[in-house]
Scaffold this motif. Structure first.
Motif, PDB file in Angstrom:
ATOM      1  N   HIS A  30      75.605 -21.240   3.921  1.00 15.57           N
ATOM      2  CA  HIS A  30      74.956 -22.362   4.603  1.00 15.57           C
ATOM      3  C   HIS A  30      75.898 -23.022   5.618  1.00 15.57           C
ATOM      4  O   HIS A  30      75.457 -23.434   6.701  1.00 15.57           O
ATOM      5  CB  HIS A  30      74.459 -23.367   3.573  1.00 15.57           C
ATOM      6  N   ALA A  31      77.173 -23.097   5.306  1.00 17.69           N
ATOM      7  CA  ALA A  31      78.126 -23.705   6.229  1.00 17.69           C
ATOM      8  C   ALA A  31      78.271 -22.892   7.507  1.00 17.69           C
ATOM      9  O   ALA A  31      78.609 -23.435   8.560  1.00 17.69           O
ATOM     10  CB  ALA A  31      79.492 -23.857   5.554  1.00 17.69           C
ATOM     11  N   CYS A  32      78.018 -21.590   7.410  1.00 22.09           N
ATOM     12  CA  CYS A  32      78.194 -20.713   8.568  1.00 22.09           C
ATOM     13  C   CYS A  32      76.878 -20.363   9.265  1.00 22.09           C
ATOM     14  O   CYS A  32      76.885 -19.565  10.215  1.00 22.09           O
ATOM     15  CB  CYS A  32      78.915 -19.439   8.149  1.00 22.09           C
ATOM     16  N   GLY A  33      75.760 -20.925   8.792  1.00 19.43           N
ATOM     17  CA  GLY A  33      74.526 -20.787   9.545  1.00 19.43           C
ATOM     18  C   GLY A  33      73.539 -19.766   9.059  1.00 19.43           C
ATOM     19  O   GLY A  33      72.503 -19.550   9.710  1.00 19.43           O
ATOM     20  N   TRP A  34      73.787 -19.125   7.909  1.00 18.09           N
ATOM     21  CA  TRP A  34      72.795 -18.198   7.381  1.00 18.09           C
ATOM     22  C   TRP A  34      71.753 -18.954   6.569  1.00 18.09           C
ATOM     23  O   TRP A  34      72.073 -19.947   5.896  1.00 18.09           O
ATOM     24  CB  TRP A  34      73.463 -17.129   6.526  1.00 18.09           C
ATOM     25  N   SER A  35      70.533 -18.477   6.588  1.00 19.76           N
ATOM     26  CA  SER A  35      69.442 -19.180   5.913  1.00 19.76           C
ATOM     27  C   SER A  35      69.491 -19.024   4.405  1.00 19.76           C
ATOM     28  O   SER A  35      68.921 -19.833   3.679  1.00 19.76           O
ATOM     29  CB  SER A  35      68.095 -18.665   6.433  1.00 19.76           C
TER      30      SER A  35
END
Length: 245
Positions: A219-224
């Motif tokens: 989540h911190a790196c932008g994956w759903s």
């Protein structure tokens, strides 16, 4: 990179670095293989950053000004090679795959007595043979030169989870998505999507080295979802994120 230190001979040794520790910008007249048996290593030059964990090593060509950054407790193994000995013919930093045999050779060579014994000479020869067979890995985050790209990339460095489109980011930096698409290709040699994925994978390695749980890293790196992150990570590195934790 100011106050660049010049080291004529690249050392061959084992070195431990605490999490967050750094080796300032320097260059040496020899080539060097830099391998982290534990933790995640980042090497930065004016051209960008390269990151490697325990299944990767970084080739640093002679004369390259570079700095090291430790993420997690780092067990660093350095192998210096004369500038005349370039088994892969590489003239820029490159991430290399490290299989089990090459790993053990690097560990043995950096820990063994540094003498000119026949045993050490044979060990070095086998190490170089394995190095020649090491696949190169695309774990490079190039640095932009165009001011608009620098501003956009800084936004995403600050928050890799920012999911805005290139057009939306372009409005913030004052450039159209068409212009930015052209600049990404010209300046960085990849598409916006490819660069953002590289940034996210780079940041993911750092967070994993710091002990961050896989779901939180996703989540911190932008994956759903964690599963989406694990799929991209496995395709990029050949292992699940749990390997690096």
């Amino acid at each position: 990179m100011s106050e660049i230190r010049h080291v004529s001979v690249a050392p061959t040794r084992t070195q431990r670095l605490a999490h967050g520790a750094a080796i300032d910008a320097h260059r040496h007249d020899d080539h060097q293989i830099v391998y982290a048996a534990r933790g995640v290593l980042a090497i930065t030059t004016d051209a960008g950053s390269w990151v490697a964990a325990a299944t990767r090593a970084i080739w640093v060509p002679a004369g390259t000004t570079h700095a090291h950054q430790a993420h997690g407790e780092l067990e660093l193994h350095l192998v210096g090679l004369p500038a005349t000995n370039n088994p892969l013919g590489l003239d820029e930093p490159t991430v290399l795959s490290v299989g089990p045999l090459l790993r053990e050779l690097i560990l043995a060579y950096t820990r063994a007595p540094h003498d000119d014994s026949p045993e050490r000479t044979r060990l070095r020869a086998v190490l170089l043979d394995q190095l020649r067979a090491s696949p190169q890995q695309p774990v490079h985050l190039p640095a932009p030169t165009d001011p608009r790209l620098r501003e956009l990339c800084a936004i995403l460095h600050a928050d890799p989870a920012d999911n805005r489109t290139l057009a939306a980011l372009g409005r913030q930096v004052g450039a159209s998505d068409r212009t930015l698409t052209r600049l990404f290709r010209r300046d960085l040699g990849m598409s916006f999507s490819q660069w953002r994925t590289q940034l996210r994978l780079y940041r993911a390695l750092v967070l994993l080295a710091e002990g961050t749980p896989v779901t939180a890293v996703a989540h911190a790196c932008g994956w759903s979802s964690a599963s989406a992150f694990i799929d991209v990570f496995r395709r990029a590195f050949g292992h699940t994120p749990g390997t690096y934790r």
